[in-house]
Design a protein around this motif. Sequence first.
Motif, PDB file in Angstrom:
ATOM      1  N   LYS A  49       0.823  -1.222   0.000  1.00  0.00           N
ATOM      2  CA  LYS A  49       0.000   0.000   0.000  1.00  0.00           C
ATOM      3  C   LYS A  49       0.850   1.262   0.000  1.00  0.00           C
ATOM      4  O   LYS A  49       0.582   2.215  -0.722  1.00  0.00           O
ATOM      5  N   GLN A  52       2.444   1.877  -3.394  1.00  0.00           N
ATOM      6  CA  GLN A  52       1.492   2.424  -4.364  1.00  0.00           C
ATOM      7  C   GLN A  52       1.179   3.887  -4.084  1.00  0.00           C
ATOM      8  O   GLN A  52       0.949   4.672  -5.005  1.00  0.00           O
ATOM      9  N   ARG A  53       1.170   4.250  -2.807  1.00  0.00           N
ATOM     10  CA  ARG A  53       0.813   5.608  -2.387  1.00  0.00           C
ATOM     11  C   ARG A  53       1.914   6.633  -2.686  1.00  0.00           C
ATOM     12  O   ARG A  53       1.644   7.819  -2.793  1.00  0.00           O
TER      13      ARG A  53
END
Length: 130
Positions: A49, A52-53
Motif C-alpha cells: 500500500k 502504491q501511495r
Amino acid sequence: SVFVLVFNAEQPRLNATVQNMLLLLEECFGWKLWRNVALLFTRWYMDPKSQQRRKKSSDQIKQEWSSRLPELFPTSIVQALPDNQPFPCYFVDSEAAIDPGADAAEKEAALKELQRFSMLARALTPFHTT
C-alpha cells in the motif's frame, strides 16, 4: 566520518529552516563537509500500500535533492563533488528495521539499506576539523 542529513520520506522538504541549518554546518565545517554528506530518508515503508501511495520513486527523490542542493550551495558542492555526482541517498523503513513483528521481506529490505549506509560511512575519508 559522515554527516547524515535525515529526512521524513513522506514529506522530504528542503525548507528555509533546513537551508539555514545547512548554511550553518557549512560555516562551521567548510565546503569539504559536502564530501562526507549522505541523505537518509526514513519512513520509506515497503508494504504494498505504501509503495502504491508514493508520489515519487527513490531515484526521483535522489535526483531532485542532488540537483537542488548544488543550486543552494553552487561553489561548495561543485568543489566537493566535481563530477556532478549525486549525493549518496538511503531509503529506510525505520519501523520495519526495529519491529520484531515486521514482515520479513520489509525487515530484510530495511536492514539491507542500513547495511549499504554503514558501508559508505566506513569507506569515507575521515573528516578532520581544526
